[in-house]
Design a protein around this motif. Structure first.
Motif, PDB file in Angstrom:
ATOM      1  N   LEU A 277       0.849  -1.185   0.000  1.00 60.48           N
ATOM      2  CA  LEU A 277       0.000   0.000   0.000  1.00 60.48           C
ATOM      3  C   LEU A 277       0.883   1.233   0.000  1.00 60.48           C
ATOM      4  N   THR A 278       0.392   2.298  -0.604  1.00 58.34           N
ATOM      5  CA  THR A 278       1.064   3.591  -0.561  1.00 58.34           C
ATOM      6  C   THR A 278       0.211   4.525   0.279  1.00 58.34           C
ATOM      7  N   ASP A 279       0.849   5.181   1.268  1.00 53.73           N
ATOM      8  CA  ASP A 279       0.084   6.060   2.145  1.00 53.73           C
ATOM      9  C   ASP A 279      -0.105   7.434   1.507  1.00 53.73           C
ATOM     10  N   VAL A 280      -0.800   8.320   2.220  1.00 59.88           N
ATOM     11  CA  VAL A 280      -1.129   9.637   1.681  1.00 59.88           C
ATOM     12  C   VAL A 280       0.102  10.515   1.488  1.00 59.88           C
ATOM     13  N   LYS A 281       1.231  10.154   2.104  1.00 61.35           N
ATOM     14  CA  LYS A 281       2.474  10.919   1.955  1.00 61.35           C
ATOM     15  C   LYS A 281       3.398  10.310   0.905  1.00 61.35           C
ATOM     16  N   GLY A 282       2.934   9.252   0.233  1.00 61.34           N
ATOM     17  CA  GLY A 282       3.727   8.632  -0.821  1.00 61.34           C
ATOM     18  C   GLY A 282       4.661   7.529  -0.354  1.00 61.34           C
ATOM     19  N   ARG A 283       4.619   7.185   0.935  1.00 60.33           N
ATOM     20  CA  ARG A 283       5.466   6.101   1.449  1.00 60.33           C
ATOM     21  C   ARG A 283       4.790   4.761   1.169  1.00 60.33           C
ATOM     22  N   ARG A 284       5.615   3.747   0.857  1.00 58.88           N
ATOM     23  CA  ARG A 284       5.073   2.412   0.571  1.00 58.88           C
ATOM     24  C   ARG A 284       5.276   1.493   1.745  1.00 58.88           C
ATOM     25  N   VAL A 285       4.244   0.722   2.056  1.00 59.47           N
ATOM     26  CA  VAL A 285       4.297  -0.312   3.085  1.00 59.47           C
ATOM     27  C   VAL A 285       4.186  -1.646   2.362  1.00 59.47           C
ATOM     28  N   ILE A 286       5.156  -2.521   2.594  1.00 58.82           N
ATOM     29  CA  ILE A 286       5.203  -3.808   1.909  1.00 58.82           C
ATOM     30  C   ILE A 286       5.284  -4.908   2.964  1.00 58.82           C
ATOM     31  N   VAL A 287       4.309  -5.824   2.941  1.00 62.86           N
ATOM     32  CA  VAL A 287       4.263  -6.914   3.916  1.00 62.86           C
ATOM     33  C   VAL A 287       4.093  -8.227   3.156  1.00 62.86           C
ATOM     34  N   PRO A 288       4.975  -9.202   3.387  1.00 61.91           N
ATOM     35  CA  PRO A 288       4.774 -10.525   2.780  1.00 61.91           C
ATOM     36  C   PRO A 288       3.462 -11.130   3.286  1.00 61.91           C
ATOM     37  N   VAL A 289       2.666 -11.717   2.401  1.00 60.11           N
ATOM     38  CA  VAL A 289       1.359 -12.238   2.818  1.00 60.11           C
ATOM     39  C   VAL A 289       1.488 -13.359   3.842  1.00 60.11           C
ATOM     40  N   LEU A 290       2.581 -14.078   3.857  1.00 58.34           N
ATOM     41  CA  LEU A 290       2.771 -15.129   4.851  1.00 58.34           C
ATOM     42  C   LEU A 290       2.916 -14.554   6.262  1.00 58.34           C
ATOM     43  N   SER A 291       3.211 -13.263   6.371  1.00 58.44           N
ATOM     44  CA  SER A 291       3.364 -12.611   7.668  1.00 58.44           C
ATOM     45  C   SER A 291       2.106 -11.883   8.129  1.00 58.44           C
ATOM     46  N   LEU A 292       1.077 -11.842   7.289  1.00 54.96           N
ATOM     47  CA  LEU A 292      -0.141 -11.118   7.648  1.00 54.96           C
ATOM     48  C   LEU A 292      -0.919 -11.851   8.732  1.00 54.96           C
ATOM     49  N   GLY A 293      -1.361 -11.100   9.734  1.00 55.73           N
ATOM     50  CA  GLY A 293      -2.279 -11.622  10.732  1.00 55.73           C
ATOM     51  C   GLY A 293      -3.699 -11.282  10.315  1.00 55.73           C
ATOM     52  N   PHE A 294      -3.951  -9.988  10.081  1.00 54.40           N
ATOM     53  CA  PHE A 294      -5.231  -9.523   9.547  1.00 54.40           C
ATOM     54  C   PHE A 294      -5.050  -8.160   8.922  1.00 54.40           C
ATOM     55  N   VAL A 295      -6.024  -7.776   8.114  1.00 52.20           N
ATOM     56  CA  VAL A 295      -6.075  -6.439   7.522  1.00 52.20           C
ATOM     57  C   VAL A 295      -7.464  -5.893   7.812  1.00 52.20           C
ATOM     58  N   GLU A 296      -7.516  -4.755   8.488  1.00 55.67           N
ATOM     59  CA  GLU A 296      -8.787  -4.101   8.799  1.00 55.67           C
ATOM     60  C   GLU A 296      -8.927  -2.882   7.907  1.00 55.67           C
ATOM     61  N   ILE A 297      -9.987  -2.882   7.111  1.00 56.73           N
ATOM     62  CA  ILE A 297     -10.227  -1.782   6.176  1.00 56.73           C
ATOM     63  C   ILE A 297     -11.310  -0.906   6.764  1.00 56.73           C
ATOM     64  N   GLY A 298     -10.942   0.325   7.129  1.00 61.91           N
ATOM     65  CA  GLY A 298     -11.902   1.265   7.705  1.00 61.91           C
ATOM     66  C   GLY A 298     -12.622   2.031   6.606  1.00 61.91           C
ATOM     67  N   GLU A 299     -13.768   2.546   6.961  1.00 58.18           N
ATOM     68  CA  GLU A 299     -14.512   3.389   6.024  1.00 58.18           C
ATOM     69  C   GLU A 299     -14.172   4.841   6.295  1.00 58.18           C
ATOM     70  N   ASP A 300     -14.249   5.658   5.267  1.00 57.70           N
ATOM     71  CA  ASP A 300     -14.037   7.090   5.444  1.00 57.70           C
ATOM     72  C   ASP A 300     -15.128   7.641   6.338  1.00 57.70           C
ATOM     73  N   GLU A 301     -14.731   8.493   7.267  1.00 58.65           N
ATOM     74  CA  GLU A 301     -15.689   9.111   8.165  1.00 58.65           C
ATOM     75  C   GLU A 301     -15.828  10.578   7.805  1.00 58.65           C
ATOM     76  N   ASN A 302     -17.050  11.071   7.864  1.00 56.91           N
ATOM     77  CA  ASN A 302     -17.262  12.502   7.730  1.00 56.91           C
ATOM     78  C   ASN A 302     -16.993  13.113   9.091  1.00 56.91           C
ATOM     79  N   ARG A 303     -15.974  13.937   9.193  1.00 56.61           N
ATOM     80  CA  ARG A 303     -15.598  14.526  10.474  1.00 56.61           C
ATOM     81  C   ARG A 303     -16.288  15.871  10.635  1.00 56.61           C
ATOM     82  N   VAL A 304     -16.882  16.035  11.796  1.00 54.80           N
ATOM     83  CA  VAL A 304     -17.589  17.268  12.086  1.00 54.80           C
ATOM     84  C   VAL A 304     -16.604  18.221  12.769  1.00 54.80           C
TER      85      VAL A 304
END
Length: 76
Positions: A42-69
């Motif tokens: 994945l590439t973050d909002v600052k352009g940095r890349r995060v690379i994780v081998p799938v054999l090392s994954l425990g879980f991936v939690e995908i959050g939804e965009d929140e409208n912030r008040v």
């Protein structure tokens, strides 16, 4: 969009803020899981890349965009 990634044998989760949609993140994960010796990238909002081998994954939690008040919601 905030993504939390748990890596096996690591106490803290990786938290990545990305401009990708939930569907795009899920597709990237599916592609990584389908590949022999795949890596989830994945590439973050600052352009940095995060690379994780799938054999090392425990879980991936995908959050939804929140409208912030901004401001105060009470009455005077």
């Amino acid at each position: 969009m905030e993504i939390k990634i748990a890596v096996r044998s690591v106490l803290r989760e990786l938290v990545v803020e990305t401009d990708l949609s939930a569907e795009e993140v899920e597709q990237e994960l599916r592609n990584a899981l389908a590949a022999d010796r795949g890596v989830f990238t994945l590439t973050d909002v600052k352009g940095r890349r995060v690379i994780v081998p799938v054999l090392s994954l425990g879980f991936v939690e995908i959050g939804e965009d929140e409208n912030r008040v901004v401001g105060f919601g009470g009455t005077i």
